[in-house]
Design an enzyme around this catalytic site. Structure first.
Site, PDB file in Angstrom:
ATOM      1  N   ASN A   1     -24.622  -4.746  10.771  1.00  0.00           N
ATOM      2  CA  ASN A   1     -23.422  -5.109  11.527  1.00  0.00           C
ATOM      3  C   ASN A   1     -22.284  -5.341  10.557  1.00  0.00           C
ATOM      4  O   ASN A   1     -22.421  -6.119   9.613  1.00  0.00           O
ATOM      5  CB  ASN A   1     -23.667  -6.370  12.353  1.00  0.00           C
ATOM      6  CG  ASN A   1     -24.547  -6.117  13.559  1.00  0.00           C
ATOM      7  OD1 ASN A   1     -24.091  -5.613  14.575  1.00  0.00           O
ATOM      8  ND2 ASN A   1     -25.825  -6.453  13.437  1.00  0.00           N
TER       9      ASN A   1
ATOM     10  N   HIS B   1     -32.195  -3.783  19.023  1.00  0.00           N
ATOM     11  CA  HIS B   1     -31.621  -5.121  18.908  1.00  0.00           C
ATOM     12  C   HIS B   1     -30.345  -5.084  18.080  1.00  0.00           C
ATOM     13  O   HIS B   1     -30.256  -4.372  17.069  1.00  0.00           O
ATOM     14  CB  HIS B   1     -32.627  -6.087  18.277  1.00  0.00           C
ATOM     15  CG  HIS B   1     -32.385  -7.510  18.652  1.00  0.00           C
ATOM     16  ND1 HIS B   1     -31.356  -8.256  18.112  1.00  0.00           N
ATOM     17  CD2 HIS B   1     -33.007  -8.323  19.540  1.00  0.00           C
ATOM     18  CE1 HIS B   1     -31.378  -9.467  18.628  1.00  0.00           C
ATOM     19  NE2 HIS B   1     -32.362  -9.538  19.507  1.00  0.00           N
ATOM     20  N   HIS B   2     -29.349  -5.871  18.502  1.00  0.00           N
ATOM     21  CA  HIS B   2     -28.066  -5.907  17.800  1.00  0.00           C
ATOM     22  C   HIS B   2     -28.206  -6.501  16.398  1.00  0.00           C
ATOM     23  O   HIS B   2     -27.322  -6.331  15.548  1.00  0.00           O
ATOM     24  CB  HIS B   2     -27.050  -6.708  18.610  1.00  0.00           C
ATOM     25  CG  HIS B   2     -25.649  -6.192  18.490  1.00  0.00           C
ATOM     26  ND1 HIS B   2     -25.195  -5.509  17.373  1.00  0.00           N
ATOM     27  CD2 HIS B   2     -24.581  -6.260  19.339  1.00  0.00           C
ATOM     28  CE1 HIS B   2     -23.921  -5.187  17.551  1.00  0.00           C
ATOM     29  NE2 HIS B   2     -23.524  -5.624  18.722  1.00  0.00           N
ATOM     30  N   ALA B   3     -29.295  -7.207  16.134  1.00  0.00           N
ATOM     31  CA  ALA B   3     -29.540  -7.696  14.777  1.00  0.00           C
ATOM     32  C   ALA B   3     -29.801  -6.547  13.817  1.00  0.00           C
ATOM     33  O   ALA B   3     -29.661  -6.697  12.602  1.00  0.00           O
ATOM     34  CB  ALA B   3     -30.733  -8.655  14.772  1.00  0.00           C
TER      35      ALA B   3
ATOM     36  N   VAL C   1     -28.605  -3.026  14.420  1.00  0.00           N
ATOM     37  CA  VAL C   1     -27.568  -1.989  14.395  1.00  0.00           C
ATOM     38  C   VAL C   1     -26.320  -2.485  15.104  1.00  0.00           C
ATOM     39  O   VAL C   1     -26.382  -3.370  15.955  1.00  0.00           O
ATOM     40  CB  VAL C   1     -28.046  -0.678  15.080  1.00  0.00           C
ATOM     41  CG1 VAL C   1     -29.238  -0.087  14.377  1.00  0.00           C
ATOM     42  CG2 VAL C   1     -28.334  -0.910  16.560  1.00  0.00           C
TER      43      VAL C   1
END
Length: 529
Positions: A321, A140-142, A144
């Site tokens: 991020n 999940h972009h949350a 990495v």
């Protein structure tokens, strides 16, 4: 427990069934000599699961309070972690081609991750020809961004084909050993913006901007862009034409991939006195221009691309991020490739100068503020009517040496990113060894025949080379005729084709000289074969 920053949490808030918010990729490997495919992949899966403690956040799940994602959100250790669920072994029906592989990963990439578990999966995929196997990952972009994903991959790999890792490459032990081997000094932690910091914009600006001069610079640049007095600086939603790429999306995805020699693209950049990233954007611009022309919908106004720029401090491998975004003019309204390159270069320079005058935390805050209109329009279904950008083109620095995973040579690494309502096409690339590996992900319904973008990118590159006087004999051009992929060798370009498993041949001549890229040597722990 570690609290999620606002940017991290934004990916969770924006996620719905039609727009999964995970990033990932497909890597191709060649089996070591004499290795049995099924046994080797079984051992790799067992090695991945061989960890008591995983590196954050691979062992963590989400924890929210009574307010859900509108309140404080944390990563907490998963008390019932099931690594058999996260590490999966699959097989293509033989003879497996890249067509079947990309069909499989397109389907996998369109499914949501289970929020009751840690937000990642790894799929080991056998059945390809030429003794190759594939690894598909999604996280999940949350958790990495692209830069951290590369660090996690480096933790898994080694430049030594005889090296065999004893512990899981996802273990905290392996991660600490990798960090200890990095030569760069530990980074000073960046401040993370909490919900309290950002509830009032005025407080956030007062808290985050270092000086009145920074505020004046930011506001004056914003005013110039809004009034059109700066012809090269663009901001989200400004002068963004609507095309079929900028519609609502459904959950089905289509993925295609291809590699080009790094030196070939770098030669174009040098010939036009631009950067490598300028050349990438010009190559994508030419391909998008041709795609829209052939669909009879090339707008008179130039397309705009979101170009992520890392704010990660040197040595920082822990942040989830840390990015901002430049709105780049792709100059698709300009027929001449040389003039188009110049316009792209000017736009990128203006964006870099604008954000370059800000500190990293100021740039991050400004990016969050610029995303506010999108966050308001998304739930109202208005984002496709006023898209912030036409597409996303992201360049992630990768690894400069040929890498191995327990003796299996990595032949290519093709990133898979995110598409959303209003932006149904995403182009992401990673540099690896002597190649540039492109991954294109699109909404299957909104962007038909996306596989042809690969041909159009080759055509655009040839067009730039011809205009710069870098031409080679027609017989060496790849065009629409590509040779079948063979197992990649360390000093040759290894690439995955689009439909039939094909790749462009490297060009044999170039008038422009290129500089060698610095080589990164990851730290590894384990034993020798």
């Amino acid at each position: 427990m570690r609290q999620l920053g606002v940017l991290d949490k934004g990916f969770l808030i924006a996620e719905k069934r039609e727009t999964p918010m995970h990033v990932g990729g497909v890597s191709l490997y060649t089996l070591p000599d004499g290795a049995d495919e099924q046994a080797f992949l079984h051992d790799l899966a067992a090695n991945l699961r061989n960890a008591d403690t995983l590196l954050p956040p691979f062992g963590d799940r989400l924890k929210t309070g009574l307010l859900g994602l509108t309140g404080a959100t944390y990563w907490e250790p998963d008390p019932s972690l099931d690594l058999d669920y996260h590490v999966r072994h699959s097989a293509l029906p033989k003879p497996g081609r890249y067509r079947e592989l990309f069909t499989l990963v397109s389907r996998l990439h369109g499914t949501l991750l289970d929020r009751q578990r840690p937000l990642w999966e790894i799929h080991l995929i056998e059945g390809l020809g030429n003794r190759q196997f594939a690894v598909y990952t999604k996280t999940h972009h949350a958790a990495v961004d692209g830069a951290r994903s590369v660090h996690v991959s480096r933790c898994m790999l080694s430049t030594d084909p005889g090296f065999v890792r004893e512990e899981s490459p996802l273990s905290l032990q392996a991660w600490n050993a990798y960090k200890a081997g990095l030569k760069s000094a530990p980074a000073t932690p960046q401040p993370r913006y909490s919900d309290t910091n950002l509830r009032r914009v005025s407080d956030a600006i007062k808290f985050s901007f270092d000086s009145g001069g920074s505020i004046v610079h930011t506001v004056s640049g914003l005013a110039r862009a809004l009034t059109g007095r700066d012809e090269h600086l663009y901001l989200p939603h400004l002068s963004v034409p609507r095309t079929s790429i900028n519609t609502s999306v459904d959950g089905a995805r289509r993925f295609v991939a291809q590699s080009w020699p790094f030196a070939r693209i770098k030669a174009v950049a040098v010939a036009y006195d631009g950067t490598f990233n300028d050349a990438i954007l010009a190559m994508c611009s030419g391909a998008l221009r041709k795609y829209l022309q052939l669909h009879a919908e090339l707008p008179e106004t130039s397309l705009k691309a979101m170009v992520p720029v890392s704010l990660r401090r040197e040595g920082d491998v822990e942040a989830g991020n840390a990015v901002t975004a430049i709105s780049a003019d792709l100059a698709t309204h300009i027929p001449d490739p040389g003039r188009r390159f110049s316009a792209i270069k000017a736009s990128m320079r203006a964006g870099k100068e604008y954000f370059g005058a800000m500190s990293p935390r100021e740039a991050e805050l400004f990016t969050l503020l610029m995303q506010t209109p999108s966050l308001l329009m998304q739930p109202l279904g208005l984002i496709s009517r006023l898209p912030p950008y036409n597409t996303v083109i992201s360049n992630v620095p990768g690894m400069s040496e040929t890498m191995y995973w327990n003796g299996a040579r990595m032949d290519g690494s093709y990133p898979m990113s995110i598409v959303t309502d209003g932006i149904s096409l995403n182009i992401t690339l990673v540099t690896y060894a002597e190649n540039v590996d492109f991954g294109i992900i699109a909404c299957r319904r909104s962007v038909p025949q996306v596989q042809r973008m690969i041909d159009y990118m080759e055509d655009a590159l040839v067009e730039l080379e011809d205009a710069a006087g870098l031409s080679t004999p027609a017989a060496t051009r790849t065009g629409s005729k590509r040779r079948k992929v063979a197992p990649a060798k360390p000093k040759k370009s290894g690439a995955a084709g689009t439909n039939a498993g094909t790749k462009p041949k490297p060009r044999t001549k170039s008038k422009a000289k290129t500089k060698a890229r610095p080589k990164a040597k990851p730290a590894t722990t384990g034993r020798k074969r």
